[in-house]
Design a protein around this motif. Structure first.
Motif, PDB file in Angstrom:
ATOM      1  N   ARG A  33       0.694  -1.095  -0.012  1.00  9.74           N
ATOM      2  CA  ARG A  33       0.031  -0.046   0.032  1.00  9.74           C
ATOM      3  C   ARG A  33       0.839   1.282   0.152  1.00  9.74           C
ATOM      4  N   ARG A  34       1.961   1.249   0.747  1.00  9.55           N
ATOM      5  CA  ARG A  34       2.824   2.382   0.760  1.00  9.55           C
ATOM      6  C   ARG A  34       3.462   2.720  -0.567  1.00  9.55           C
ATOM      7  N   VAL A  35       3.889   1.690  -0.981  1.00 11.88           N
ATOM      8  CA  VAL A  35       4.480   1.738  -2.361  1.00 11.88           C
ATOM      9  C   VAL A  35       3.550   2.198  -3.424  1.00 11.88           C
ATOM     10  N   GLU A  40       1.610   6.670  -6.937  1.00  9.37           N
ATOM     11  CA  GLU A  40       0.334   7.430  -7.390  1.00  9.37           C
ATOM     12  C   GLU A  40       1.029   8.951  -7.250  1.00  9.37           C
ATOM     13  N   ASN A  41       1.945   9.058  -6.058  1.00  9.51           N
ATOM     14  CA  ASN A  41       2.447  10.495  -5.868  1.00  9.51           C
ATOM     15  C   ASN A  41       3.390  10.997  -6.856  1.00  9.51           C
ATOM     16  N   LEU A  42       3.951  10.055  -7.529  1.00 10.37           N
ATOM     17  CA  LEU A  42       5.062  10.495  -8.739  1.00 10.37           C
ATOM     18  C   LEU A  42       4.160  11.244  -9.905  1.00 10.37           C
ATOM     19  N   GLY A  43       3.028  10.991 -10.059  1.00 11.71           N
ATOM     20  CA  GLY A  43       2.274  11.323 -11.317  1.00 11.71           C
ATOM     21  C   GLY A  43       2.239  10.433 -12.361  1.00 11.71           C
ATOM     22  N   PRO A  44       2.171  10.652 -13.419  1.00 13.13           N
ATOM     23  CA  PRO A  44       2.104   9.614 -14.757  1.00 13.13           C
ATOM     24  C   PRO A  44       3.220   9.037 -14.925  1.00 13.13           C
ATOM     25  N   VAL A  45       3.572   7.946 -14.455  1.00  8.54           N
ATOM     26  CA  VAL A  45       4.844   7.155 -14.584  1.00  8.54           C
ATOM     27  C   VAL A  45       4.512   5.740 -15.329  1.00  8.54           C
ATOM     28  N   GLU A  46       5.467   5.229 -15.958  1.00 11.99           N
ATOM     29  CA  GLU A  46       5.249   3.666 -16.187  1.00 11.99           C
ATOM     30  C   GLU A  46       6.311   3.034 -15.601  1.00 11.99           C
ATOM     31  N   VAL A  47       5.723   1.826 -14.744  1.00 11.19           N
ATOM     32  CA  VAL A  47       6.649   1.345 -13.819  1.00 11.19           C
ATOM     33  C   VAL A  47       7.224  -0.087 -14.712  1.00 11.19           C
ATOM     34  N   GLN A  48       8.550  -0.099 -14.688  1.00  3.82           N
ATOM     35  CA  GLN A  48       9.070  -1.084 -15.444  1.00  3.82           C
ATOM     36  C   GLN A  48       9.529  -2.382 -14.779  1.00  3.82           C
ATOM     37  N   ASP A  49       9.705  -2.505 -13.383  1.00  2.68           N
ATOM     38  CA  ASP A  49      10.115  -3.542 -12.638  1.00  2.68           C
ATOM     39  C   ASP A  49       9.929  -3.187 -11.151  1.00  2.68           C
ATOM     40  N   LEU A  50       9.539  -4.161 -10.425  1.00  9.36           N
ATOM     41  CA  LEU A  50       9.557  -4.233  -9.042  1.00  9.36           C
ATOM     42  C   LEU A  50      10.342  -5.208  -8.636  1.00  9.36           C
ATOM     43  N   VAL A  51      11.141  -4.889  -7.632  1.00  3.78           N
ATOM     44  CA  VAL A  51      12.197  -5.990  -6.955  1.00  3.78           C
ATOM     45  C   VAL A  51      11.990  -5.976  -5.563  1.00  3.78           C
TER      46      VAL A  51
END
Length: 74
Positions: A33-35, A40-51
């Motif tokens: 939830r924190r992540v 969301e607070n970054l604005g419009p971004v595309e997440v490429q990977d989560l580790v």
């Protein structure tokens, strides 16, 4: 074979996040939830990977997530 002289180059941004140390530090749903809030607070971004990493501590495991992303306009 790829032509390495014409490969694109770009920089990816990232951040790492964990729950505060102490009671609840191993709470993975809370970390997710924190992540999600941070993304969301970054604005419009595309997440490429989560580790996910897990630090082993004397009290309890402490997971953290590193998010790799770039701006939607990049």
């Amino acid at each position: 074979m790829r032509d390495h002289q014409h490969m694109e180059s770009w920089t990816i941004k990232h951040f790492s996040q964990a729950n505060p140390e102490g009671a609840g530090q191993a709470d993975l749903p809370a970390l997710l939830r924190r992540v999600a809030d941070s993304i969301e607070n970054l604005g419009p971004v595309e997440v490429q990977d989560l580790v996910m990493h897990t630090e082993i501590t004397a009290d309890d495991d402490r997971p953290s997530l590193t998010v790799y992303y770039h701006g939607a306009e990049d």
